[in-house]
Structures are given as structure tokens and as C-alpha cells.
Design an enzyme around this catalytic site. Structure first.
Site, PDB file in Angstrom:
ATOM      1  N   SER A  19       0.459   0.531   5.655  1.00  0.00           N
ATOM      2  CA  SER A  19       1.781  -0.078   5.428  1.00  0.00           C
ATOM      3  C   SER A  19       2.676   0.088   6.644  1.00  0.00           C
ATOM      4  CB  SER A  19       2.481   0.602   4.246  1.00  0.00           C
ATOM      5  OG  SER A  19       1.863   0.269   3.053  1.00  0.00           O
TER       6      SER A  19
ATOM      7  N   HIS B  37       1.995  -5.429   4.786  1.00  0.00           N
ATOM      8  CA  HIS B  37       0.583  -5.545   5.152  1.00  0.00           C
ATOM      9  C   HIS B  37       0.340  -6.995   5.578  1.00  0.00           C
ATOM     10  CE1 HIS B  37      -1.351  -1.762   3.676  1.00  0.00           C
ATOM     11  NE2 HIS B  37      -0.173  -1.662   3.092  1.00  0.00           N
TER      12      HIS B  37
ATOM     13  N   HIS C  23      -5.419  -2.204  -2.256  1.00  0.00           N
ATOM     14  CA  HIS C  23      -5.214  -0.958  -3.010  1.00  0.00           C
ATOM     15  C   HIS C  23      -5.670  -1.163  -4.443  1.00  0.00           C
ATOM     16  CE1 HIS C  23      -2.093  -1.280   0.151  1.00  0.00           C
ATOM     17  NE2 HIS C  23      -2.237   0.031   0.296  1.00  0.00           N
TER      18      HIS C  23
ATOM     19  N   TYR D  67      -4.224  -0.042  -7.017  1.00  0.00           N
ATOM     20  CA  TYR D  67      -3.086  -0.324  -7.905  1.00  0.00           C
ATOM     21  C   TYR D  67      -2.734  -1.813  -7.952  1.00  0.00           C
ATOM     22  CZ  TYR D  67       0.077  -0.579  -3.812  1.00  0.00           C
ATOM     23  OH  TYR D  67       0.669  -0.926  -2.627  1.00  0.00           O
ATOM     24  N   GLU D  68      -3.217  -2.586  -6.956  1.00  0.00           N
ATOM     25  CA  GLU D  68      -2.939  -4.023  -6.976  1.00  0.00           C
ATOM     26  C   GLU D  68      -3.715  -4.722  -8.096  1.00  0.00           C
ATOM     27  OE1 GLU D  68      -2.646  -5.898  -2.848  1.00  0.00           O
ATOM     28  OE2 GLU D  68      -3.528  -3.951  -2.394  1.00  0.00           O
TER      29      GLU D  68
ATOM     30  N   ALA E 124       0.470   5.069   5.256  1.00  0.00           N
ATOM     31  CA  ALA E 124       1.804   5.638   5.068  1.00  0.00           C
ATOM     32  C   ALA E 124       1.683   6.604   3.896  1.00  0.00           C
ATOM     33  CB  ALA E 124       2.795   4.525   4.738  1.00  0.00           C
TER      34      ALA E 124
ATOM     35  N   MET F 166      -1.641   6.204  -1.671  1.00  0.00           N
ATOM     36  CA  MET F 166      -2.303   5.352  -2.675  1.00  0.00           C
ATOM     37  C   MET F 166      -3.480   4.573  -2.094  1.00  0.00           C
ATOM     38  SD  MET F 166       1.175   3.755  -4.287  1.00  0.00           S
ATOM     39  CE  MET F 166       2.645   4.777  -4.467  1.00  0.00           C
ATOM     40  N   SER F 167      -3.981   5.023  -0.948  1.00  0.00           N
ATOM     41  CA  SER F 167      -5.092   4.267  -0.331  1.00  0.00           C
ATOM     42  C   SER F 167      -6.109   5.259   0.224  1.00  0.00           C
ATOM     43  CB  SER F 167      -4.547   3.370   0.795  1.00  0.00           C
ATOM     44  OG  SER F 167      -4.028   4.165   1.850  1.00  0.00           O
TER      45      SER F 167
ATOM     46  N   ASN G  99       8.051   9.629   4.071  1.00  0.00           N
ATOM     47  CA  ASN G  99       9.100  10.147   3.172  1.00  0.00           C
ATOM     48  C   ASN G  99       8.709  11.553   2.731  1.00  0.00           C
ATOM     49  OD1 ASN G  99       7.038   8.321   1.680  1.00  0.00           O
ATOM     50  ND2 ASN G  99       7.802   9.669   0.077  1.00  0.00           N
TER      51      ASN G  99
ATOM     52  N   HIS H 103       9.944   1.074  -0.900  1.00  0.00           N
ATOM     53  CA  HIS H 103       8.821   0.666  -0.052  1.00  0.00           C
ATOM     54  C   HIS H 103       9.346   0.141   1.292  1.00  0.00           C
ATOM     55  CE1 HIS H 103       4.897  -0.736   1.107  1.00  0.00           C
ATOM     56  NE2 HIS H 103       5.327  -1.968   1.224  1.00  0.00           N
TER      57      HIS H 103
HETATM   58  O1  LIG Z   1      -1.696   1.164   2.621  1.00  0.00           O
HETATM   59  P1  LIG Z   1      -0.876   2.412   2.682  1.00  0.00           P
HETATM   60  O2  LIG Z   1      -1.553   3.613   2.142  1.00  0.00           O
HETATM   61  O3  LIG Z   1      -0.302   2.654   4.070  1.00  0.00           O
HETATM   62  O4  LIG Z   1       0.381   2.113   1.735  1.00  0.00           O
HETATM   63  C1  LIG Z   1       1.229   3.100   1.170  1.00  0.00           C
HETATM   64  C2  LIG Z   1       0.872   3.310  -0.283  1.00  0.00           C
HETATM   65  C3  LIG Z   1       1.542   2.132  -0.944  1.00  0.00           C
HETATM   66  O5  LIG Z   1       0.757   0.969  -0.800  1.00  0.00           O
HETATM   67  C4  LIG Z   1       2.770   1.969  -0.197  1.00  0.00           C
HETATM   68  C5  LIG Z   1       3.954   2.644  -0.799  1.00  0.00           C
HETATM   69  O6  LIG Z   1       5.102   2.324  -0.061  1.00  0.00           O
HETATM   70  O7  LIG Z   1       2.509   2.577   1.098  1.00  0.00           O
HETATM   71  N1  GUN Z   2       1.835   8.260  -3.869  1.00  0.00           N
HETATM   72  C1  GUN Z   2       2.636   8.093  -2.812  1.00  0.00           C
HETATM   73  N2  GUN Z   2       2.334   7.153  -1.924  1.00  0.00           N
HETATM   74  C2  GUN Z   2       3.167   7.009  -0.873  1.00  0.00           C
HETATM   75  N3  GUN Z   2       3.091   6.168   0.173  1.00  0.00           N
HETATM   76  C3  GUN Z   2       4.147   6.420   0.979  1.00  0.00           C
HETATM   77  N4  GUN Z   2       4.884   7.415   0.471  1.00  0.00           N
HETATM   78  C4  GUN Z   2       4.295   7.796  -0.677  1.00  0.00           C
HETATM   79  C5  GUN Z   2       4.596   8.808  -1.659  1.00  0.00           C
HETATM   80  O1  GUN Z   2       5.562   9.553  -1.581  1.00  0.00           O
HETATM   81  N5  GUN Z   2       3.718   8.905  -2.692  1.00  0.00           N
END
Ligand SMILES: O=P(O)(O)O[C@@H]1C[C@H](O)[C@@H](CO)O1
Ligand code: GUN
Length: 266
Positions: free
Chosen positions: A27, A58, A80, A82-83, A110, A208-209, A232, A244
Site C-alpha cells: 500500500s 495499489h 488481499h 479480506y477483499e 504497510a 493484512m498481507s 501507524n 487508510h
Molecule cells: O498491501 P499492504 O499490506 O501494504 O496493505 C496494508 C493492509 C491493508 O491492505 C491496508 C490498510 O491500510 O494496508
Molecule cells: N491489521 C493492520 N493492518 C495494517 N496495515 C497498516 N496498518 C495496519 C494496522 O495497524 N493493522
């Protein structure tokens, strides 16, 4: 395998020589694309069976080109769980990469910082990971063409590459944290109790990835390195709501350090 082969056949009709190195851009980390001397950009929508990107921040294309003298394939935008995708869709591009001859992969993401010493904007080299996702891409009949039924995961990240990354960070004067990434299903963020739990079980960052991708590439025997941008604090020191958009903006800013680091490692 049939679906992957259709994607491979299409790519072979577009590209004469495939690189051996790939990078997945997390991200807000699409800025790395600007550093690539692009030979060919192929939108995911043109590739048979490729999923569609649904997350802001993305991109949605495969980029073939040259990064500081190294031929690379950049996956500009990932999928992801979750999508709503199946795990097989999440790791589909990685299996295609294996079939076109990719040997090594840098994964970026991220992530939220759990470790109290981390600051927003830090880079964290992923030394190990914990899966808290409800399933993984190897569930079901094993594809022997890709790898063994029970792949060893005791060293998921390539030790030699980890050492190179640490040396590159010292050379560049980039602060590089190290730690364990916890992969959660998302898209909801964590409760305070979940964050305490993630910290107690040994996590330094949450996201989340990455976890399904690392499992798939370990299965296939590719060398992998993972780097998180801490976008964050999981529990902000000053009350601040998660957005986000902030994640993407912070990743964009910190992405410059990441680009330098990745160029140096490669
Ligand atoms: O694809 P990443 O892991 O960089 O994305 C992170 C996880 C969520 O998709 C999103 C949350 O803001 O960022
Ligand atoms: N689960 C999770 N995914 C993130 N992606 C970017 N920041 C976060 C977070 O604080 N928690």
C-alpha cells in the site's frame, strides 16, 4: 496450474526474456515504479485469470524493467484475502512468477507498529512471521509441481538476504528495525485487547498481507525478503483514528528510504 499456465502463455507472448527478481509493492509503495526504467507495463486486466485490484493505493499492473542495472518484475498492487479472494487467487501471481522463472522476491507492505520502540515511518525488516489468518494457500490437494506437501518454514526469510539488507541499511544510514510480522485477515483493525495479544505472542508489526505470499514462495523454493513500512502505531500514543489514506500517505513518504534500500540490496 491450468489457469497459471494460461497467464504464463500470455506473458510469454509479450516478453522475450523474463527477469529472475521480483518485487511486490505494498500500500502506497508504488513510488518505486518511478525508479524503474520500464520496458513493458501490462495491466492485470489483460492477463488471463489475474484478479482485480480493489484497494486504494495499489496500482494494477505488472512492470518489467531495469532497476539500477537489475532486471526486475514489479507487481504494482497485490491481492488481499479480506477483499474476498480465495487464497489461491491471493497467491496466483506468485505461482505465475515461479513458472516464468522468478528466483527471488522482495515483498513490501504497510503495517501497524506493535513494538513500543518503533516510530511511524520506520522500516522493519521482517525476520519472522506469525499467521493469524483463518487459512493458508496450501490447504487442499498439493500441487507437486510447485512444492512438497509439508514445506519447511523454520527460516521463511532468506538469511543471506537479511544480512545484506542490514549491511545496506548501515551503508545508507537508514534506520532499519527488525522484527516479527503478524498477518491478520482484516479489513477490520485490531481491538486494544487484540493488540496486547499480538504483542504478547511476539509480534512487532501487524498487517493484512504478506503471510500467504511468503507461505506460497517458501513452498515453491523461492528466496524471499520482506520489508514493512510502519505506517501507524497500533495503539496511538495520542488519540488518532486509523485511516487508510494516512497509511498510504505515510508509506509514500517512507517509500523513498525503502526504494534506496531495495536498490542497494539488489
Ligand atoms: O498491501 P499492504 O499490506 O501494504 O496493505 C496494508 C493492509 C491493508 O491492505 C491496508 C490498510 O491500510 O494496508
Ligand atoms: N491489521 C493492520 N493492518 C495494517 N496495515 C497498516 N496498518 C495496519 C494496522 O495497524 N493493522
Amino acid at each position: 496450474m491450468i489457469k497459471e499456465q494460461a497467464a504464463v502463455d500470455f506473458l510469454k507472448s509479450q516478453i522475450i526474456e523474463f527477469p529472475e527478481t521480483a518485487i511486490i509493492l505494498g500500500s502506497g509503495l508504488g513510488g518505486l515504479v518511478d525508479e524503474i526504467d520500464i520496458e513493458k507495463r501490462i495491466p492485470y486486466s489483460e492477463i488471463p485469470h489475474f484478479p482485480v485490484v480493489t484497494v486504494e493505493g495499489h496500482g494494477g499492473d505488472l512492470i518489467f524493467g531495469d532497476l539500477e542495472g537489475v532486471a526486475v518484475l514489479a507487481m504494482n498492487g497485490r491481492f488481499h484475502y479480506y477483499e474476498g479472494y480465495d487464497m489461491a487467487d491471493v497467491v496466483f501471481p506468485l505461482r505465475v512468477m515461479k513458472l516464468i522463472g522468478i528466483k527471488r522476491l522482495v515483498i513490501t507492505n504497510a503495517a501497524g507498529g506493535l513494538n513500543e520502540d518503533f516510530e511511524v515511518g520506520d522500516l522493519m525488516l521482517i525476520e519472522d512471521m506469525i499467521s493469524l489468518l483463518p487459512e493458508n494457500p496450501l490447504r487442499g490437494k498439493n500441487s507437486e509441481e510447485f512444492g512438497p506437501r509439508f514445506p519447511d518454514m523454520s527460516e521463511p526469510f532468506d538469511l543471506d538476504w537479511l544480512e545484506k539488507a542490514k549491511s545496506a541499511a548501515i551503508r545508507l544510514g537508514v534506520k532499519l528495525r527488525t522484527g516479527t510480522y503478524i498477518g491478520l485477515q482484516g479489513p477490520k483493525l485490531e481491538t486494544k485487547a487484540e493488540i496486547r495479544y499480538c504483542r504478547i505472542i511476539g509480534g512487532d508489526a501487524v498487517g493484512m498481507s504478506t503471510v500467504p505470499e511468503v507461505i506460497a514462495v517458501n513452498h515453491m523454493g523461492l528466496k524471499v525478503l520482506g520489508i514493512s513500512v510502519i505506517t501507524n502505531e497500533s495503539i496511538p500514543k495520542v488519540a488518532k483514528e486509523f485511516t487508510h489514506a494516512d497509511v498510504v500517505a505515510t508509506a509514500n513518504k517512507a517509500g523513498k528510504k525503502l526504494v534506496e534500500l531495495v536498490k542497494n540490496i539488489l
